[in-house]
Structures are given as C-alpha cells and as structure tokens.
Scaffold this motif. Structure first.
Motif, PDB file in Angstrom:
ATOM      1  N   SER A 118       1.198  -0.926  -0.163  1.00 46.59           N
ATOM      2  CA  SER A 118      -0.259  -0.371  -0.051  1.00 46.59           C
ATOM      3  C   SER A 118       0.971   1.218   0.273  1.00 46.59           C
ATOM      4  O   SER A 118       0.399   2.404  -0.571  1.00 46.59           O
ATOM      5  CB  SER A 118      -0.875   0.329   1.055  1.00 46.59           C
ATOM      6  OG  SER A 118      -0.187  -0.076   2.127  1.00 46.59           O
ATOM      7  N   PHE A 119       1.921   0.738   0.218  1.00 49.12           N
ATOM      8  CA  PHE A 119       2.902   2.224   0.337  1.00 49.12           C
ATOM      9  C   PHE A 119       4.096   2.327  -0.731  1.00 49.12           C
ATOM     10  O   PHE A 119       4.714   2.829  -0.835  1.00 49.12           O
ATOM     11  CB  PHE A 119       3.461   2.439   1.850  1.00 49.12           C
ATOM     12  CG  PHE A 119       3.241   3.062   2.424  1.00 49.12           C
ATOM     13  CD1 PHE A 119       2.390   4.050   2.889  1.00 49.12           C
ATOM     14  CD2 PHE A 119       2.781   2.125   4.375  1.00 49.12           C
ATOM     15  CE1 PHE A 119       1.179   4.333   4.000  1.00 49.12           C
ATOM     16  CE2 PHE A 119       2.192   3.309   5.039  1.00 49.12           C
ATOM     17  CZ  PHE A 119       1.652   3.599   5.239  1.00 49.12           C
ATOM     18  N   TRP A 258      -3.704  14.894   5.622  1.00 48.71           N
ATOM     19  CA  TRP A 258      -4.271  15.482   4.624  1.00 48.71           C
ATOM     20  C   TRP A 258      -3.815  16.922   4.075  1.00 48.71           C
ATOM     21  O   TRP A 258      -2.987  17.471   4.748  1.00 48.71           O
ATOM     22  CB  TRP A 258      -6.020  15.696   5.423  1.00 48.71           C
ATOM     23  CG  TRP A 258      -6.510  14.194   6.054  1.00 48.71           C
ATOM     24  CD1 TRP A 258      -5.723  14.233   7.416  1.00 48.71           C
ATOM     25  CD2 TRP A 258      -6.787  13.849   5.914  1.00 48.71           C
ATOM     26  NE1 TRP A 258      -6.329  12.763   7.322  1.00 48.71           N
ATOM     27  CE2 TRP A 258      -6.989  12.507   6.451  1.00 48.71           C
ATOM     28  CE3 TRP A 258      -8.070  13.481   5.112  1.00 48.71           C
ATOM     29  CZ2 TRP A 258      -8.086  11.591   6.128  1.00 48.71           C
ATOM     30  CZ3 TRP A 258      -8.214  12.117   4.069  1.00 48.71           C
ATOM     31  CH2 TRP A 258      -8.689  11.224   5.131  1.00 48.71           C
ATOM     32  N   ASP A 259      -4.144  17.521   2.786  1.00 51.81           N
ATOM     33  CA  ASP A 259      -4.473  18.297   1.944  1.00 51.81           C
ATOM     34  C   ASP A 259      -5.043  20.243   3.149  1.00 51.81           C
ATOM     35  O   ASP A 259      -5.535  19.340   4.374  1.00 51.81           O
ATOM     36  CB  ASP A 259      -4.894  18.369   0.864  1.00 51.81           C
ATOM     37  CG  ASP A 259      -6.291  18.159   0.696  1.00 51.81           C
ATOM     38  OD1 ASP A 259      -7.164  18.814   2.359  1.00 51.81           O
ATOM     39  OD2 ASP A 259      -7.331  18.438  -0.443  1.00 51.81           O
ATOM     40  N   ASP A 260      -4.457  20.762   2.540  1.00 44.73           N
ATOM     41  CA  ASP A 260      -4.477  21.796   3.607  1.00 44.73           C
ATOM     42  C   ASP A 260      -6.079  21.938   4.139  1.00 44.73           C
ATOM     43  O   ASP A 260      -6.519  22.912   5.379  1.00 44.73           O
ATOM     44  CB  ASP A 260      -3.636  23.248   2.739  1.00 44.73           C
ATOM     45  CG  ASP A 260      -2.822  23.737   3.343  1.00 44.73           C
ATOM     46  OD1 ASP A 260      -1.791  22.918   3.406  1.00 44.73           O
ATOM     47  OD2 ASP A 260      -1.632  24.501   3.123  1.00 44.73           O
ATOM     48  N   MET A 303       4.485  10.210   1.975  1.00 44.82           N
ATOM     49  CA  MET A 303       2.823  11.309   2.066  1.00 44.82           C
ATOM     50  C   MET A 303       2.280  11.962   0.989  1.00 44.82           C
ATOM     51  O   MET A 303       1.239  11.203   0.532  1.00 44.82           O
ATOM     52  CB  MET A 303       3.065  12.726   2.997  1.00 44.82           C
ATOM     53  CG  MET A 303       3.179  12.274   4.681  1.00 44.82           C
ATOM     54  SD  MET A 303       2.028  11.036   5.030  1.00 44.82           S
ATOM     55  CE  MET A 303       2.125   9.344   5.212  1.00 44.82           C
ATOM     56  N   MET A 304       3.371  12.188  -0.535  1.00 50.16           N
ATOM     57  CA  MET A 304       2.937  12.357  -1.813  1.00 50.16           C
ATOM     58  C   MET A 304       2.446  11.178  -2.178  1.00 50.16           C
ATOM     59  O   MET A 304       1.650  11.537  -3.315  1.00 50.16           O
ATOM     60  CB  MET A 304       4.628  13.179  -1.771  1.00 50.16           C
ATOM     61  CG  MET A 304       4.090  13.606  -2.944  1.00 50.16           C
ATOM     62  SD  MET A 304       5.894  13.883  -4.679  1.00 50.16           S
ATOM     63  CE  MET A 304       6.628  14.735  -3.182  1.00 50.16           C
ATOM     64  N   ARG A 310       1.017  15.902   3.352  1.00 52.92           N
ATOM     65  CA  ARG A 310       2.842  16.508   3.359  1.00 52.92           C
ATOM     66  C   ARG A 310       2.932  17.190   4.908  1.00 52.92           C
ATOM     67  O   ARG A 310       2.459  16.791   6.050  1.00 52.92           O
ATOM     68  CB  ARG A 310       2.931  17.626   2.458  1.00 52.92           C
ATOM     69  CG  ARG A 310       2.201  18.956   3.072  1.00 52.92           C
ATOM     70  CD  ARG A 310       2.562  19.599   1.609  1.00 52.92           C
ATOM     71  NE  ARG A 310       2.687  21.420   2.331  1.00 52.92           N
ATOM     72  CZ  ARG A 310       1.630  22.119   2.387  1.00 52.92           C
ATOM     73  NH1 ARG A 310      -0.249  21.730   1.212  1.00 52.92           N
ATOM     74  NH2 ARG A 310       1.134  22.639   2.190  1.00 52.92           N
ATOM     75  N   GLU A 311       4.496  16.362   4.681  1.00 48.89           N
ATOM     76  CA  GLU A 311       5.111  16.979   6.072  1.00 48.89           C
ATOM     77  C   GLU A 311       5.365  18.738   5.939  1.00 48.89           C
ATOM     78  O   GLU A 311       4.977  18.921   5.179  1.00 48.89           O
ATOM     79  CB  GLU A 311       6.433  16.322   6.490  1.00 48.89           C
ATOM     80  CG  GLU A 311       6.101  14.173   6.176  1.00 48.89           C
ATOM     81  CD  GLU A 311       5.866  14.406   8.154  1.00 48.89           C
ATOM     82  OE1 GLU A 311       5.432  14.771   8.626  1.00 48.89           O
ATOM     83  OE2 GLU A 311       4.999  13.048   7.564  1.00 48.89           O
ATOM     84  N   ARG A 312       5.316  19.276   7.000  1.00 47.54           N
ATOM     85  CA  ARG A 312       5.213  20.804   7.163  1.00 47.54           C
ATOM     86  C   ARG A 312       5.645  21.418   8.148  1.00 47.54           C
ATOM     87  O   ARG A 312       6.290  20.658   8.641  1.00 47.54           O
ATOM     88  CB  ARG A 312       3.677  21.223   7.296  1.00 47.54           C
ATOM     89  CG  ARG A 312       2.499  20.930   6.493  1.00 47.54           C
ATOM     90  CD  ARG A 312       1.330  21.381   7.162  1.00 47.54           C
ATOM     91  NE  ARG A 312       0.266  20.968   6.387  1.00 47.54           N
ATOM     92  CZ  ARG A 312      -0.609  19.892   5.962  1.00 47.54           C
ATOM     93  NH1 ARG A 312      -0.387  18.716   6.551  1.00 47.54           N
ATOM     94  NH2 ARG A 312      -1.117  19.814   5.250  1.00 47.54           N
TER      95      ARG A 312
END
Length: 347
Positions: A118-119, A258-260, A303-304, A310-312
């Motif tokens: 899955s990854f 999750w996205d923003d 994550m991408m 994403r990591e932030r």
C-alpha cells in the motif's frame, strides 16, 4: 552479546566518490528496503536468537533458498543489520535484534508496514504525483487510502501493528514533554487505539481523557490497560464533521495525512469545541529549512505518494492555524522525531 559476532560495522564510502557512481548507488537504493522486508517477513531474526548459524541451517528453518537468503543478508550486513563471520555463519547485531518479534521493542511490524504494498507500489509511481499533484494510490487500488484501509482487514492489521511499533516507544516521551493543566479533559483526536492518550493518562494522573475516532477503530483501543476506567471515555465520530468537548486536543500524525483544506476543517472543529482554556497540540514532524538531511523530508515523499497530505514547516503550520482561527504559540521539541505544535484560539 554472545549471538552477535564481531561486526565490522557499515562499510565506509570513499570521501570523493565519482558523482556518476553516487547516482547509481542512489538509484539502486530501493533494493535495501526490499531486502529488509524480505528478512522481516521470513522472521529471520527470530531464528538467530541462540547465536550464529550456517546459512543452510538458517534457510531451512525459515523456509528459504539458502543462496538467495545469503545474498540478502550479505547486503544488509554492509549496513550493520546482521553480520557474517569468517565461517560463513550469520548472527544478530543490535539493529537486527529489533527485527525479532519476541522482544517488547520489536520494530518488525513497522518495517512491514512501511514496506507494505500500500506504500511500496505508489512510491514506485512517484513521478505521477509530481506531474499531477495527486497520489497514485487511488489509481492503483481503486479508492483513496483510508477507504481501502477501512475495507481491507489485512491492510488495517498491518497498519495498526506498524503504527504501534513506531509509536509505543515515543508516546511516553511525548507525554512527558508537555505540562497538561491539572483536571483538564484531554481529547486524543483521531487517536487510533489510544496509545498516546494512554501514555498521557499514565504520566499525568490529574487529567481525564477522551479517545475520539471512528467506531471500527475504537474497537481495538488499549485504554483498558490503564486500570482506571473512570478516567477515560470513548467517543465515536468523524473528525471532519465534529469534535467532542475538551480542554486539550492531541492531534498526532493526523494532519500530515491531509491537504490544507481538510486540516483546517479538523482544527476548526477543535477550536469550536474547546473550553475557554482550550489548547490544540499537533504532534507531527516540523520540517526544517535548508539543505541538511532530515527524516521529515524523506517521510514527506511517503505522504506524497499515498496520501493527499505532507510534512510541514513551522510557517506552514502557522498558516493552517491562522485559517482555523488559532494562533500558534510555540513549537516544543521532544526527544523523538516529532514536535508539539501548540495553538490557542486567536483573538
């Protein structure tokens, strides 16, 4: 340690490697996690607990081809995972000990999770994510990750075991890194099986806890291990739609999925449900600026490839908080790869 023969350690590379050869080494780098997965899936480390063993004997024990097993172990030994002695016998090293399934600190489930198809499969399609801005997961599996996760019991089991293997050692450290107000109701928001909340309740005897997640996830919770059922409760729900009342909201390894837009929705619900003394604690990696290596920059590509998140950086967390009506007050490092990003209601 009797069963870990003297290890030469990782092989050092020349200081001035031909850049073409260095690129070749990087391009072939995916074979190392493939080898690591193979030995974890075969349970090789479990069959070396009594000491070094000849490859033929070891291969028979794990049900493998002796020639190919030796080739895989030979590669892993170059990085200090297993070691081969002068007699051609393989033994455990401290790193390989963590692949045993019978030790409390076993990291084998985490290896199997990170290298799960899955990854693994979406990572092989990273070009698609870079071109389109969307992960390849849905095309490969026919649905978004968490829909697949909810419907596929085998994937869910691998994921939960892997997350526990990753999180169990770090949860007490994180719990000790923050001073929770006495008497506070701590909501583990999207908290899975409640590992972090359990650690907080153990470290902070004056707080109470609420574990909030979807019903099928809560079925596997571990809060009963506390031995004080009056100090915690379970609340089922959808963190995109609501948040239970509380004082402190723990959001660990959730926002990076999750996205923003979805992150702001989660944070807004926490802000609205929080008491007057409410705080939101996002527990995630904070990616540093600059060119230095950082685990968060690596995990960001995971994550991408499989998620929309994403990591932030700190600035990106500040932006999320502001849009949700929160003010980022501080970032608290922990002795893990995660930080605690604290926010309170703005204005």
């Amino acid at each position: 340690m009797a069963n870990a023969a003297s290890s030469p350690g990782p092989v050092e590379q020349p200081a001035h490697t031909d850049p073409r050869l260095a690129l070749m080494d990087h391009a072939l780098g995916y074979l190392f996690p493939a080898a690591l997965r193979a030995v974890a899936a075969l349970g090789v480390a479990d069959h070396l607990t009594g000491g070094a063993r000849p490859i033929a004997e070891l291969a028979e024990s794990v049900g493998a081809d002796p020639l190919n097993l030796r080739r895989v172990l030979r590669l892993l030994a170059t990085q200090g995972i297993f070691v081969e002695d002068d007699g051609g016998r393989f033994a455990l090293t401290p790193s390989a000990e963590l692949l045993r399934t019978d030790v409390p600190s076993s990291f084998a489930p985490a290896v199997l999770m990170i290298t799960d198809r899955s990854f693994w499969l979406p990572a092989g399609e990273l070009e698609e994510a870079v071109r389109t801005g969307a992960p390849a997961f849905e095309r490969l599996f026919g649905m978004p990750f968490f829909d697949h996760f909810a419907r596929d019991a085998e994937t869910a089991a691998v994921f939960h075991a892997g997350m526990a293997s990753t999180s169990d050692p770090e949860n007490p450290v994180i719990a000790r890194s923050y001073d929770f107000p006495p008497g506070a109701v701590v909501v583990d928001h999207g908290g899975g099986h409640g590992g972090l909340l359990l650690a907080v309740l153990r470290e902070q005897p004056e707080v109470r806890g609420v574990l909030f997640d979807q019903p099928h996830v809560l079925q596997g919770h571990h809060l009963g291990e506390l031995g004080a059922d009056h100090r915690w409760s379970l609340v089922a729900g959808d963190f995109f739609a609501e948040a239970p009342p509380g004082d402190v909201y723990l959001i660990k390894r959730v926002l990076h999925d999750w996205d923003d837009e979805h992150c702001v929705r989660i944070l807004r619900h926490c802000r609205r449900a929080a008491s007057d003394r409410g705080r939101v604690l996002v527990v995630d990696a904070v990616v540093p600026l600059g060119n230095d290596p950082d685990p968060g920059k690596v995990f960001d590509l995971l994550m991408m490839s499989s998620f929309s998140g994403r990591e932030r950086t700190r600035a990106e967390f500040e932006s999320l908080f502001a849009e949700a009506g929160l003010r980022l007050t501080r970032v608290i490092p922990t002795d893990t790869r995660l930080s605690i990003i604290e926010g309170v209601a703005a204005g």
